[in-house]
Design an enzyme around this catalytic site. Sequence first.
Site, short mmCIF file in Angstrom:
data_model
loop_
_atom_site.label_atom_id
_atom_site.label_comp_id
_atom_site.label_asym_id
_atom_site.label_seq_id
_atom_site.Cartn_x
_atom_site.Cartn_y
_atom_site.Cartn_z
CE LYS A 61 16.12 -21.55 -36.27
NZ LYS A 61 16.79 -21.45 -35.08
CG ASP A 80 14.11 -23.44 -33.42
OD1 ASP A 80 14.91 -22.70 -32.81
OD2 ASP A 80 13.27 -23.01 -33.44
P1 NDP Z 1 10.14 -27.38 -28.23
O1 NDP Z 1 9.65 -27.66 -29.23
O2 NDP Z 1 11.13 -28.27 -27.58
O3 NDP Z 1 9.36 -26.51 -26.90
C1 NDP Z 1 8.75 -25.31 -27.42
C2 NDP Z 1 7.79 -24.97 -26.24
O4 NDP Z 1 7.49 -23.76 -26.21
C3 NDP Z 1 6.75 -25.98 -25.77
O5 NDP Z 1 6.31 -25.82 -24.35
C4 NDP Z 1 5.63 -25.14 -26.83
O6 NDP Z 1 4.19 -25.48 -26.27
C5 NDP Z 1 5.99 -23.68 -26.39
N1 NDP Z 1 5.54 -22.72 -27.61
C6 NDP Z 1 6.09 -22.91 -28.94
N2 NDP Z 1 5.41 -22.28 -29.62
C7 NDP Z 1 4.57 -21.66 -28.75
C8 NDP Z 1 3.77 -20.42 -29.26
N3 NDP Z 1 3.39 -19.92 -30.18
N4 NDP Z 1 2.97 -19.76 -28.03
C9 NDP Z 1 3.00 -20.52 -26.79
N5 NDP Z 1 3.94 -21.11 -26.52
C10 NDP Z 1 4.65 -21.79 -27.48
O7 NDP Z 1 11.28 -26.11 -28.63
P2 NDP Z 1 12.70 -25.56 -27.89
O8 NDP Z 1 12.49 -25.59 -26.68
O9 NDP Z 1 13.72 -26.16 -28.52
O10 NDP Z 1 12.78 -24.01 -28.40
C11 NDP Z 1 12.16 -22.92 -27.50
C12 NDP Z 1 12.55 -21.81 -27.92
O11 NDP Z 1 13.99 -21.95 -27.75
C13 NDP Z 1 12.57 -21.30 -29.36
O12 NDP Z 1 12.58 -19.81 -29.64
C14 NDP Z 1 13.66 -21.52 -30.04
O13 NDP Z 1 14.08 -21.01 -31.26
C15 NDP Z 1 14.83 -21.21 -28.92
N6 NDP Z 1 16.04 -21.80 -29.04
C16 NDP Z 1 16.21 -23.34 -29.05
C17 NDP Z 1 17.61 -23.98 -29.33
C18 NDP Z 1 17.78 -25.59 -29.08
O14 NDP Z 1 18.92 -25.93 -29.12
N7 NDP Z 1 16.52 -26.25 -29.28
C19 NDP Z 1 18.52 -23.07 -29.19
C20 NDP Z 1 18.29 -21.57 -28.99
C21 NDP Z 1 17.28 -21.18 -28.80
P3 NDP Z 1 3.40 -26.50 -27.21
O15 NDP Z 1 4.08 -27.66 -26.96
O16 NDP Z 1 2.11 -26.23 -26.60
O17 NDP Z 1 3.40 -25.83 -28.54
O1 2IT Z 2 18.37 -21.00 -32.40
C1 2IT Z 2 19.27 -21.78 -32.02
O2 2IT Z 2 20.54 -21.43 -31.84
C2 2IT Z 2 19.18 -23.30 -32.39
N1 2IT Z 2 17.71 -23.61 -32.56
C3 2IT Z 2 20.08 -24.13 -32.47
C4 2IT Z 2 20.91 -24.26 -33.80
C5 2IT Z 2 21.87 -25.31 -33.66
O3 2IT Z 2 22.56 -25.32 -35.00
O4 2IT Z 2 22.14 -25.93 -32.85
#
Ligand code: NDP
Ligand code: 2IT
Length: 450
Positions: A130, A170
């Site tokens: 990561k 992420d």
């Molecule tokens: P994005 O940046 O696309 O979206 C994040 C969302 O969460 C936004 O709506 C953001 O709001 C909100 N957010 C982030 N931090 C905070 C906080 N501290 N408090 C309140 N709201 C918050 O990220 P993703 O959708 O990619 O990721 C979301 C979650 O999913 C994370 O935990 C990530 O680790 C996990 N994840 C992502 C994967 C991926 O493929 N993208 C894979 C597996 C897990 P705002 O815009 O206001 O900050």
């Molecule tokens: O938390 C996660 O699994 C991710 N943000 C996706 C990682 C990846 O390599 O696709």
Amino acid sequence: MSNVTEKKLNDFMAKVIAKNPSEIEFHQAVHEVVGSLLPYIEEHPHYSEAKILERMVEPERVILFRVPWLDDKGEVQINKGYRIEMNSAIGPYKGGLRFHPTVNLGILKFLAFEQVLKNSLTTLPMGGGKGGSDFDPKGKSDNDVMRFCQSFMSELFRHIGPNTDVPAGDIGVGGREIGFLFGQYKRLRNEFTGVLTGKGIEWGGSLIRPEATGYGATYFAEEMLKTRGQSFVGKVVVISGSGNVAQYATEKVTQLGGKVVTLSDSSGYIYDEKGIDAEKLAFIMQLKNVKRGRIAEYAAKFGAKFVEGERPWGVKCDVAMPCATQNEINEDEAKMLVANGCFVVSEGANMPSTPEAVDFYVKSKILYGPGKAANAGGVATSGLEMSQNSLRLSWTRAEVDARLHQIMVDIHQTCVKYGTQPDGFINYVNGANIGGFVKVADAMLAQGLV
Ligand code: NDP
Ligand code: 2IT
């Protein structure tokens, strides 16, 4: 857990805390995993003799670097850059990059540690890593983001490669950022290669990768529902976040007959009693991915309620899908969910529930799918993107979706295999932790003391 095992856990954690002071989220993730694993390891002592757990909590390598860049006004900006190369026993390091002002070493180490077990659960050959930065993309121009990404990659490029370490997105890292990062890597190495996943479809990306985490968390919830003879049809679903994961969870839940009534961002949540249908979701995608605006605008546009500064867990629902960030559901909120009838929690985010919330779900015997199982569809589809890059082929949407779906069914089955208790209750926490651990641990044993 017996008193002896509990003492072992406390002793183990005391050492982890002493060696990694102030990395609170890392301690939290390790505590949960080791708590699940110790009873299993007591029955399989060759793991403890080889100190596998002690080795797994120490990253193979940590890279910390300076990221200097010039903003639009010509002012010099300095950020921190990180890459945690946690474990390569079963494949190249693999895991996302997070750009968010809260990023620090402890948060990235928790994410890297979870990633090792998650990637193992996918059945694909990927180690765990990561990385990221305390850079805040919010409010920055495209040019600011590009210059930051170019500087970030100007150091990171020497540490990564398609057979070494393959980053992805992420929080704060989506298609735009991956594009800028990929362009700079290609320029520095003079190589067009699958060094990042989440690439655009015209330049080596995979169909369904943008959808994969949200779809996967929904498929996982569907599998959990099936164990009680139920489906998404008619279920009320509360989702947090409104980024990549939340958007595609909303899409898939709706396709499967559920009704999503909330989404959120760091300013608050919206509640739409009628449900967020395809047309409203298209508005959110435009708002969040193109305009980069705030979720409150949804309420104004569709006459829904906006609750400022709060999280959506007090809204009555059948299914909750936290898809924003870590520790976004505490014990009181978990109690509120269950008291209101929620009986499924499928985590799109990484570690969104505090340890007390997790204990409460398990005690309440609801269907609780922890992040490392429920959100593994994202990285699994990254693995499929790597396969397609190696083959120099691209599979169709239907083919990638079918593979993703099957992987989620298989991960669910692994959790059932390792997590079913004598009373029949499926403890997905134990199932995911043990199911993810065994392959990595056996590979580490086979490869000697490395
Ligand atoms: P994005 O940046 O696309 O979206 C994040 C969302 O969460 C936004 O709506 C953001 O709001 C909100 N957010 C982030 N931090 C905070 C906080 N501290 N408090 C309140 N709201 C918050 O990220 P993703 O959708 O990619 O990721 C979301 C979650 O999913 C994370 O935990 C990530 O680790 C996990 N994840 C992502 C994967 C991926 O493929 N993208 C894979 C597996 C897990 P705002 O815009 O206001 O900050
Ligand atoms: O938390 C996660 O699994 C991710 N943000 C996706 C990682 C990846 O390599 O696709």
